[in-house]
Design a protein around this motif. Structure first.
Motif, short mmCIF file in Angstrom:
data_model
loop_
_atom_site.label_atom_id
_atom_site.label_comp_id
_atom_site.label_asym_id
_atom_site.label_seq_id
_atom_site.Cartn_x
_atom_site.Cartn_y
_atom_site.Cartn_z
N ALA A 1 2.59 5.98 5.44
CA ALA A 1 3.07 4.75 5.62
C ALA A 1 2.93 3.60 4.40
N ALA A 2 1.70 3.74 4.09
CA ALA A 2 1.20 3.21 2.71
C ALA A 2 2.02 3.59 1.35
N ALA A 3 2.04 4.94 1.39
CA ALA A 3 2.81 5.64 0.30
C ALA A 3 4.05 5.04 0.33
N LEU A 4 5.19 4.93 1.46
CA LEU A 4 6.27 4.65 1.74
C LEU A 4 6.35 3.31 1.45
N GLU A 5 5.51 2.32 1.99
CA GLU A 5 5.60 1.02 1.49
C GLU A 5 5.47 0.65 0.28
N ALA A 6 4.53 1.32 -0.49
CA ALA A 6 4.36 1.16 -1.98
C ALA A 6 5.61 1.62 -2.95
N PRO B 1 -5.67 -0.15 -4.42
CA PRO B 1 -5.23 0.24 -3.10
C PRO B 1 -3.68 0.53 -2.68
N GLY B 2 -2.94 -0.13 -3.59
CA GLY B 2 -1.55 0.48 -3.38
C GLY B 2 -0.98 1.58 -4.13
N HIS B 3 -1.62 2.46 -4.55
CA HIS B 3 -1.37 3.59 -5.17
C HIS B 3 -0.49 4.63 -4.46
N ALA B 4 0.56 4.40 -4.47
CA ALA B 4 1.45 5.29 -3.66
C ALA B 4 1.31 6.94 -3.81
N GLY B 5 1.15 7.41 -4.79
CA GLY B 5 0.64 8.84 -5.09
C GLY B 5 -0.57 9.43 -4.50
N ALA B 6 -1.69 8.38 -4.56
CA ALA B 6 -2.85 8.58 -3.95
C ALA B 6 -2.69 8.70 -2.57
#
Length: 734
Positions: free
Chosen positions: A72-77, A45-50
């Motif tokens: 936002a999730a990509a940046l956080e990861a 679930p935390g895969h930045a690229g995906a």
């Protein structure tokens, strides 16, 4: 987010899925790519690229709402990837979430984000705020009060300070439109819509501007976006009806205009739109009935009454006297509450330099411009004349640009009311003001009713009287309106010009071929006139000819491309003409249009409004036209050309005569072939000398009527002559 490191097997599966998703994206298989990225996020679930890839695909699909959480999730990861910051910032700015973008940028700066790209984003955000409501209200008030120059300065300042805020662009678009600067208005309104595509007023304005710029497909798309959100928006529906009819989609245009009137039976503009579409469909009598219904309710609608007069020229059954009385009634209504100017500052010196003004909405790619351009080219160089153009249209094309080069004084008057136009003409000191429109579109006849200049004349644009007592003269070619035969049908005094304006053939036209009937074994009739000129009586006369010649064919060209021609097909079926005998062709380029004449033996004219330029194009291709001259001014157009060419036996005077003459012509194919072979030779082609002589004649005529005014004499009809005139050229088209 999971904090546990993935196992080696999971990592391998994720890497393979990411690689496969990347390949599917490159192949354009976005649904498959999204499914693979989704599988990755299920496993990790935390895969930045995906997350980043899903967000990018969502933006591509126009779904910013889905994209933002993934950015936002990509940046956080993975906050160390600059690409994640830049993509998220770009998405927020595109979605006009400036406050969120500014906060994200500030956070990025503290994280070490820097460089020229970041500096550009910061500058962009600094100018992407919004003016306060008081500033917007003040600017809107300036525009509403007609203080256009002050509003323009405010609009320019707003656009410079807030280039991504829609209001400044919208205000600027309205100001450009009011000034008659069509391109500026279109660009500004498009920018406003870009930054706020929820403003339906802006979208409606944009659609209307696109329509006026003849970008009809784009206009239709924008107007349908408005209607999708406001199905009952009658003003937008009316603009769509106009756009559809301009595209040639008359059936849907008719249905749309009818739908508007079902929603709002009193909608004036939609009533006029419906009448115009009916006329374009060849239903002139129905169009006139619609106009009369409107005028009974709103007799002061002078524009609708002028439209009706033009339509009446295409309505069968009206006598010349009845048509003249309708024009007189128009003039009486317009002039009833108008106080014409009677005193002038113009110096009554017979031989001084004359200031001549031309008022028209057709100084563009239009038949009128084609005839007037050679005149402007020559007259603009005359030391005894100063030419002024008063252009009443927002469209500026290559023809407009050329005409501007011939007339040193050019005024765009689209947004000027009659008072402002009167002040402008008087300030310019115009001695003779010439109307080039008559009762065609974009005319300014109500302004002429005020008597804008000491002398006023109508010329070229309309084959008939204006009906105005304030219009002194109607300039005519001698062969078009022979002296003494049509004077009683004009409020103006008829002046016969010394020479006729010549027809300018297309230099790249195909050669004239042999008569098709000699090889085919049957006659092919042709028609190249616009659809509005057709009516039931015309098809009845053609049907009689086709029934008498059961092997004959009919080729109809220049038809609206998106129209199904249902009414024409029904009329022909009622005449017993099988569908396989009739061939329809849409509008095409000039070369292909002229080439179609190679398949035609004899053109059949429309009546009571015959061909003009179409008749002369056909003649240049060797195809004569069988016409019916019913005695109206309008009906003279083709007859005048044929008489000049010595083809009097192609001119009929009633329907029976039309059919009889058509049968006689088709019975002697060798004679028709001989006409075809020699018709092009009967044209008097324009030369440099003939153009100069024509300009001499026009200048001489203007000088003659000016001298009468200087002597205090009233206008009078006369035939202007020049010594040693060459043979007249063929008559022009109205």
């Amino acid at each position: 987010m999971s904090t546990l490191p993935p196992s080696a097997d999971v990592r391998q599966i994720v890497d393979q899925a990411m690689q496969a998703a990347h390949l599917e994206t490159e192949a354009g298989n976005f649904d498959q790519a999204l499914a693979l990225y989704g599988a990755v996020l299920d496993l990790q679930p935390g895969h930045a690229g995906a997350h980043h890839a899903v967000a990018v695909l969502a933006i591509r699909a126009g779904d910013a709402e889905v994209a933002m959480p993934h950015f936002a999730a990509a940046l956080e990861a993975d906050p160390d990837q600059e690409a994640h910051w830049l993509a998220y910032l770009d998405a927020l700015i595109s979605a006009r979430q400036f406050s969120a973008a500014a906060q994200l940028l500030q956070l990025g700066r503290t994280h070490g984000l820097q460089g020229p790209v970041i500096d550009d984003i910061e500058r962009q955000l600094a100018s992407s705020g919004a003016p306060d409501s008081a500033e917007i209200d003040a600017a809107a008030a300036l525009f509403a009060e007609g203080r256009s120059e002050e509003a323009y300065e405010v609009a320019r300042a707003l656009v410079e300070r807030f280039p991504q805020h829609p209001f400044g662009w919208k205000l600027l678009g309205g100001i450009y439109h009011r000034r008659g600067e069509a391109q500026g208005a279109l660009h500004a309104m498009a920018m406003s819509a870009r930054f706020d595509d929820d403003d339906l007023e802006t979208l409606n304005n944009l659609g209307t501007l696109l329509m006026r710029a003849n970008r009809l497909d784009e206009a239709e798309n924008v107007l349908r976006r408005v209607i999708a959100r406001q199905p009952g928006n009658v003003d937008t529906l009316n603009q769509l009806a106009i756009t559809l009819s301009e595209q040639g989609n008359l059936s849907e245009g008719y249905a749309t205009a009818t739908a508007v009137l079902a929603l709002d039976p009193q909608h004036e503009n939609a009533t006029i739109t419906l009448a115009l579409i009916l006329q374009a469909q060849g239903r002139a009598a129905e169009a006139v009935a619609v106009y009369r219904t409107l005028l009974k309710r709103r007799p002061e609608n002078i524009g609708a009454r002028s439209n009706m007069l033009f339509c009446m020229n295409e309505m069968p059954g009206l006598t010349p006297d009845a048509l003249f009385r309708e024009h007189l009634h128009y003039g009486e209504l317009v002039e009833r509450n108008t106080a014409p100017s009677l005193h002038w500052d113009n110096t009554p010196e017979p031989e001084r330099r004359l200031r001549i003004g031309f008022v028209s909405g057709d100084l563009r790619n239009h038949a009128v411009a084609a005839f007037i351009e050679p005149v402007f080219e020559r007259l603009g160089q005359r030391p005894g004349l100063a030419l002024h153009a008063y252009y009443n249209h927002t469209l500026n094309d290559s023809v407009t640009a050329r005409l501007r080069g011939h007339l040193p004084h050019w005024r765009d008057i689209t947004e000027l009311d009659d008072d402002a136009l009167a002040r402008l003409v008087r300030a310019d000191g115009i001695d003779i003001l010439i109307d080039l429109s008559g009762h065609t579109s974009f005319n300014r006849l109500p302004a002429f009713a005020r008597r804008l200049a000491p002398l006023q004349a109508s010329w070229i644009g309309y084959p008939g009287t204006t009906g105005l007592a304030a219009m002194d003269y109607y300039l005519a070619e001698r062969k078009f309106l022979p002296r003494g035969q049509y004077d009683h049908l004009f409020t103006e005094k008829l002046v016969q010009l010394p020479l006729s304006l010549p027809f300018h053939p297309v230099t790249t036209a195909p050669d004239v071929g042999p008569l098709p009937a000699l090889a085919n074994g049957y006659v092919t009739f042709g028609s190249f006139n616009r659809l509005s000129k057709f009516n039931r009586e015309v098809i009845g006369a053609w049907g009689a000819l086709l029934r008498a010649l059961p092997d004959a064919r009919l080729l109809m060209a220049g038809m609206p491309e998106q129209d199904d021609h249902a009414l024409l097909r029904a009329w022909l079926e009622q005449e017993g003409i099988a569908a396989h005998r009739v061939e329809f062709h849409g509008r095409t380029g000039m070369h292909d249009y002229l080439a179609l004449h190679g398949r035609v033996d004899l053109c059949l004219d429309t009546f009571p409004y015959p061909g003009g330029t179409t008749t002369m194009h056909a003649g240049w291709m060797g195809v004569p036209t069988l016409t019916l001259d019913a005695g109206t001014v309008t009906g003279r157009q083709t007859a005048c050309f044929l008489e000049y060419c010595g083809l009097h036996h192609f001119v009929a005077h009633d329907v029976d005569d039309f059919v009889a003459k058509g049968l006689a012509i088709c019975a002697d194919l060798p004679a028709l072939a001989a006409v075809r072979a020699t018709l092009r030779e009967r044209y008097a082609l324009p030369t440099s000398d003939s153009r100069t002589r024509i300009a001499d004649g026009i200048e001489h005529t203007l000088r003659l009527i000016w001298r009468r005014w200087c002597q205090g004499l009233p206008p009078t009809g006369f035939e202007a002559t020049l010594p040693a005139s060459p043979a007249d050229a063929p008559p022009r088209s109205a």
